[in-house]
Enzyme design. Sequence first.
Site, short mmCIF file in Angstrom:
data_model
loop_
_atom_site.label_atom_id
_atom_site.label_comp_id
_atom_site.label_asym_id
_atom_site.label_seq_id
_atom_site.Cartn_x
_atom_site.Cartn_y
_atom_site.Cartn_z
N LYS A 1 -9.70 -1.80 13.14
CA LYS A 1 -8.40 -1.45 14.03
C LYS A 1 -8.50 -2.09 15.00
CE LYS A 1 -6.50 1.32 10.84
NZ LYS A 1 -5.31 0.37 9.97
N ARG B 1 -3.59 -1.06 -7.40
CA ARG B 1 -4.10 -0.54 -8.80
C ARG B 1 -3.57 0.79 -9.22
NH1 ARG B 1 -9.67 -2.23 -7.69
NH2 ARG B 1 -10.22 -0.11 -6.52
N GLY C 1 -0.33 5.38 -1.17
CA GLY C 1 -0.98 6.26 -0.23
C GLY C 1 -0.60 7.23 0.33
N GLN C 2 -1.11 8.19 1.15
CA GLN C 2 -0.52 9.44 1.75
C GLN C 2 0.60 9.11 2.45
OE1 GLN C 2 -2.75 10.97 5.09
NE2 GLN C 2 -1.86 13.05 5.08
N GLY D 1 0.86 -1.31 0.22
CA GLY D 1 -0.13 0.10 0.02
C GLY D 1 0.82 1.27 0.01
N ASP E 1 -1.66 -7.08 -4.43
CA ASP E 1 -2.91 -7.11 -3.75
C ASP E 1 -2.96 -8.03 -2.66
OD1 ASP E 1 -5.32 -6.92 -2.97
OD2 ASP E 1 -6.34 -7.40 -4.64
N TYR F 1 -14.24 1.32 10.35
CA TYR F 1 -12.93 1.54 10.29
C TYR F 1 -12.14 1.21 11.68
CZ TYR F 1 -8.30 4.14 9.86
OH TYR F 1 -7.08 4.59 9.91
N ILE G 1 -2.81 12.40 9.79
CA ILE G 1 -1.54 12.71 9.25
C ILE G 1 -1.67 14.10 8.43
CG2 ILE G 1 0.45 11.77 8.09
CD1 ILE G 1 0.45 10.49 10.78
#
Length: 314
Positions: free
Chosen positions: A147, A36, A11-12, A8, A53, A143, A173
């Site tokens: 977690k 992707r 991402g940010q 991943g 993935d 979410y 973040i």
Amino acid sequence: MRRILVIGSCGQIGTELVPALREKYGNDNVIATGRRTPPPKILKEGGPFIYLDALEIDALKKVLYEYEIDTIFHMASILSATGEKMPQTAWNININGLINVLETSRSYKIKNVIWPSSIAAFGPTTPRDNTPNTTILEPTTMYGITKVAGELLAEYYYKKYGLDTRSMRLPGIISSETLPGGGTTDYAVEIFYEAIKKKQYTCFLKEDTYLPMMYMPDCNKCMIDLLEADNLKLKRRVYNVTGISFSAGEIAAEIKKHIPEFQIDYEPDFRQEIADSWPKSIDDSLAREEWNWDPSYDLASMTKDMIEKLSKRL
Ligand code: AKB
């Protein structure tokens, strides 16, 4: 030298974490992956990048074997706001992806798995000020539920199989390279882009909403410091960490010091309820004691740096 897989990484956090890891451990020792999204230049040109993935366990096994991986950063996740729009997908990606990472790590004798948890693991029944490390975990978002389940799973794999999992409960973040997507704390990044481009921002949270946040250079430091911490000094697998707590009004006022024409208005949407269920500030004293967590940025220095970086780019 470690051989690190970052799952991943587009991402940010991943787009800035990968270069930081490459600087420390060597370009070729950090394999960036994305599901992707075409990778940003910095990831593709700075070292190996492959599509992966985490839901495809055989592909994951092949990568661990072929690249001789010994350390995993599992960053792929659906965040809070998107998770409320598609809770089943959030569960699938966040939990089934994590289980695959833990299972393959166990069988391939991976040395360390770093998996970020979040302040979203807390909920409305948690004390909201100076939230302690050990406290009530009753989140009301999917979410947050993933977690809490993830924290328990990571702990389970540590106790049952001796897999060295380490997690930090990340706050919002703030970063200048890649926009976050689908979170509740995203406003604290968007506000900078809009302040610079349009001198105006409509915030989706109320002015007096306080949330814990952290600036990206501190986030990189947090990831690397926890990875490198001596396991004998760690008394738990999951740590509260934080940088700065501020309200939407306070960050707007700080931005105004640099961009006096900046105007903000507030139109709270469904994300307000999520923000109201999370802590306002975090007690991260255990991270400070056990692995010397020590963030550098406060609201003023973070704001100055963000404005400088984004003004050059935008
Ligand atoms: C979100 O807002 O969903 C995330 C988080 C706090 O985990 N940034």
